[in-house]
Scaffold this motif. Sequence first.
Motif, short mmCIF file in Angstrom:
data_model
loop_
_atom_site.label_atom_id
_atom_site.label_comp_id
_atom_site.label_asym_id
_atom_site.label_seq_id
_atom_site.Cartn_x
_atom_site.Cartn_y
_atom_site.Cartn_z
N SER A 525 0.92 -1.21 -0.08
CA SER A 525 -0.02 -0.21 0.02
C SER A 525 0.98 1.42 0.02
O SER A 525 0.60 2.21 -0.82
N VAL A 526 1.77 1.50 1.05
CA VAL A 526 2.87 2.61 0.68
C VAL A 526 3.45 2.61 -0.57
O VAL A 526 3.46 3.81 -1.00
N LEU A 527 3.92 1.51 -1.08
CA LEU A 527 4.49 1.67 -2.57
C LEU A 527 3.58 2.41 -3.45
O LEU A 527 3.93 3.08 -4.29
N ASP A 528 2.34 1.46 -3.54
CA ASP A 528 1.36 2.02 -4.56
C ASP A 528 0.96 3.48 -4.24
O ASP A 528 0.93 4.28 -5.33
N ASN A 529 0.78 4.00 -3.17
CA ASN A 529 0.67 5.43 -2.71
C ASN A 529 1.61 6.35 -3.19
O ASN A 529 1.54 7.50 -3.73
N LEU A 530 2.95 5.98 -2.86
CA LEU A 530 4.15 6.63 -3.52
C LEU A 530 4.15 6.99 -4.99
O LEU A 530 4.45 8.01 -5.44
N ILE A 531 3.83 5.67 -5.73
CA ILE A 531 3.77 5.86 -7.21
C ILE A 531 2.47 6.70 -7.50
O ILE A 531 2.81 7.61 -8.35
N GLY A 533 1.30 8.94 -6.10
CA GLY A 533 1.29 10.30 -5.86
C GLY A 533 2.24 10.96 -6.52
O GLY A 533 2.62 12.26 -6.18
N GLY A 534 3.50 10.49 -7.29
CA GLY A 534 4.14 11.08 -7.93
C GLY A 534 5.66 10.90 -7.26
O GLY A 534 6.82 11.37 -8.13
#
Length: 656
Positions: A525-531, A533-534
């Motif tokens: 989830s953290v990785l997906d959110n970072l991606i 969000g740019g």
Amino acid sequence: MTAQQLAQRHHIDTILSYAEGGQSATEFPETELIGRSWKRCISEYGLDPSQPRSARIVTRQTLREHQDSVDEFLNVARAGVEQLYGMVSQLGYVLLLTDHRGITVQYLGDRRSDRRLRQAGLYLGADWSEQYAGTCAVGTCIAEHQALTCHRVDHFDATHISLTCTSAPILDPSGKLLAVLDISALDSPQARYSQTFALNLTQLYARMIEDAYFLRRYRNQVIFRCDASREFVQVNGQYLFAIDEAGRVEASNTAGRLLIDDTPLSNIPNPSPDLTQLFECQLEDIWSIPFDQDDQVRAFRHQGSGQTFFAALIQPRILSPRSVETETNAADERVPGLDALAADDPVMRRTLGLAKRLRNRDVGLLILGETGTGKEILARAVHESSNRSKRSFVAVNCAAIPESLIESELFGYVAGAFTGARTKGMRGLIQQADGGTLFLDEIGDMPLQLQTRLLRVLAEGEILPIGADRPVSVNCRVIAATHQNLGQLIERGDFRADLYYRLNGASLKLPPLRQRADRLHVIHSVLDNLIAGGGLSAVRLRADAVSALLAYDWPGNIRQLVNALMFAEATCDGGEITANDLPEECVSDRMPPLENDLSATGPESTPLLNALHAHHWNISAVARQLGVSRPTVYRWMGQQGITLPRFLGRGDASGR
């Protein structure tokens, strides 16, 4: 010499004789308790019975500070205090309510005797601590933590020997002294037994006030209320327990704590008991109480004594009266913004279930968790899932703003309020959150003087900007967060207890990342959110990186995970993060020690190379023998310059 002066002289001689061991003072029914107090007065406080002290009335400012420190309690206690005074005023009594330090913060008395009462110290703001006033009902109650009557010559100060005073302690839900309730009279009969009814009545009202405060403090939680009488449990149940969804006792009143203490120790876990350890029952028996019988009462046997108790449930005020099934459904309702914060972790399930129930309620939330566990993320999710989502979410890090600026940042100021102020003034962060949510992160670092001002904001719904002469109304929901133990801060005097109770309408606890059963979900989830969000380019995690991330302890929690993924993305090649790309501290497995130096004897002598030869260069078999992952074996080979023989195909090396 007058009769009163002779009596005072005799009293002074009695105390001195008792302190020197020359008199047993057997004429006093409360010899042991009163005797201990007399000795404390002389040996510990250095008081001289031959030098009576005039009543000490604190200044108005000091009184206000003491009243502010128990502001919420006074609001609860007022009705009980007035009711008790109405019962005893015609008998010549006045009523004092003091804080735990012995300062009278509420007083009811006959104005016709105002001068005499003030002179005797039976007045608002009077200091009845044992250290100052000597043996007296309030001070000795504080010292001994028990109800008592200090009747006439029991008092240490000879000027008090015409008084009769009866006090009872009021404890907070943790068992600490909160206040003392006292009824006193300037003149009384000689016989001590004349005050027996006064003692019983004062204890009764002290318990009623204590329980009312408990119910107020935990009004947003389910209360398990029980009593030995089925007929009285609904209106005056003696034992009170605030419980969570799992039936764990989060707090109890004095009677409840005694009942816990009377339960076999083997049944009580540390730190908090479960109702199923106190009573012979299952969890479903507790939640079915409102539906099991027509009177909504159910019988339970106590594990320790075997006595039968009758219990009822008091539902939280913040929730409408619905069935247990409906309440369970409310916690299970899909709320995407909150559901995304966890997968299958039991602690997070409870936390998010409570957050769902409370998201549209104007009850204060206190988020507790280690640094980096995502307290602000949870606060934002609660806000964005609530009916305040269209208004501002204003986050304030109380530890990051310099103490010299925090007041102006929070409350704002008017034009010209101070040198360097903006010409048009500034709206403070609290006002900017009007209609929305104010998130106070690291609330434990807020300076004490600002805690008092914040308490006023919460109590009155208005702020006074610096330099303003009129308050400004604000309507914002406050969510606070801290990684600190606020209970310890309160004990040290660094945090106001009444502010804590205002903020802590309900606690949302975030577990550390290392304890979460859904760590894999959190990582992705953290990785997906970072991606999304740019913050990162589109990358994926290889299996060895996932294994390393799952094995690591994460002392910095989710915040450290974010930093680790950003580091790995910056160092990886080909859009794939491997274990080699992670920060060094995140790679838990290490290369085994070499038996010889490669540069001297060659790779054939290393344990790794021996394993490779033994397994015919099957990397999977080598990894199993060494207890590491396949990528780790490849990494070690690269570090030692070991390459696969050219005659081997990929399938041989991989072990497929």
